[in-house]
Design a protein around this motif. Sequence first.
Motif, mmCIF file in Angstrom:
data_model
loop_
_atom_site.group_PDB
_atom_site.id
_atom_site.type_symbol
_atom_site.label_atom_id
_atom_site.label_comp_id
_atom_site.label_asym_id
_atom_site.label_seq_id
_atom_site.Cartn_x
_atom_site.Cartn_y
_atom_site.Cartn_z
ATOM 1 N N ARG A 50 -7.246 44.541 -34.964
ATOM 2 C CA ARG A 50 -6.985 45.982 -35.035
ATOM 3 C C ARG A 50 -6.486 46.371 -36.431
ATOM 4 N NH1 ARG A 50 -2.393 48.476 -31.231
ATOM 5 N NH2 ARG A 50 -1.189 47.106 -32.581
ATOM 6 N N LYS A 51 -5.749 45.470 -37.076
ATOM 7 C CA LYS A 51 -5.216 45.738 -38.409
ATOM 8 C C LYS A 51 -6.313 45.921 -39.449
ATOM 9 C CE LYS A 51 -0.918 43.242 -37.618
ATOM 10 N NZ LYS A 51 -0.118 42.059 -37.984
ATOM 11 N N PHE A 76 -7.173 49.949 -38.723
ATOM 12 C CA PHE A 76 -6.139 50.983 -38.697
ATOM 13 C C PHE A 76 -5.004 50.576 -39.615
ATOM 14 C CE2 PHE A 76 -8.172 51.025 -34.531
ATOM 15 C CZ PHE A 76 -8.482 52.360 -34.371
ATOM 16 N N GLU A 118 -1.091 50.244 -40.526
ATOM 17 C CA GLU A 118 0.029 49.923 -39.641
ATOM 18 C C GLU A 118 0.849 51.141 -39.255
ATOM 19 O OE1 GLU A 118 2.419 46.451 -40.206
ATOM 20 O OE2 GLU A 118 0.839 45.509 -41.386
ATOM 21 N N TYR A 170 -1.371 53.323 -36.097
ATOM 22 C CA TYR A 170 -2.026 52.754 -34.920
ATOM 23 C C TYR A 170 -2.042 53.787 -33.796
ATOM 24 C CZ TYR A 170 -1.494 47.963 -36.745
ATOM 25 O OH TYR A 170 -1.559 46.829 -37.486
ATOM 26 N N SER A 179 -1.954 52.452 -27.433
ATOM 27 C CA SER A 179 -2.983 51.622 -26.809
ATOM 28 C C SER A 179 -2.420 50.858 -25.617
ATOM 29 C CB SER A 179 -3.592 50.640 -27.812
ATOM 30 O OG SER A 179 -2.615 49.730 -28.266
#
Length: 99
Positions: free
Chosen positions: A63-64, A67, A69, A72, A75
């Motif tokens: 995910r990093k 997006f 940090e 985000y 989720s």
Amino acid sequence: SGHLAAEDELGNSLQGDFDSQVRCIFRKLDATLHDAGGALADIVTMTVFITDVSCNTRMVELRKEFFSEDAYPASTLVTVAALNRPELMVEINAIAVIG
């Protein structure tokens, strides 16, 4: 919109490759949002369905790549017994607000 990745954009099988499936899904989400005038940064919430709980940490790392940090989306991660095709390891459902 929910997105799956059984194969990449060139039709190559992603069977058994969690990282490739996740990356492909995020690229598909990005393209869908771009077509609607948005971007991944417009996602406000997403639900991630994975078939192997041991992939949780890897999902967070992947995910990093997509997006920042500080941005985000909210989720939820859900481990499921299976998705609609046996080779699928992940599905991501995202809601975005554009405008």
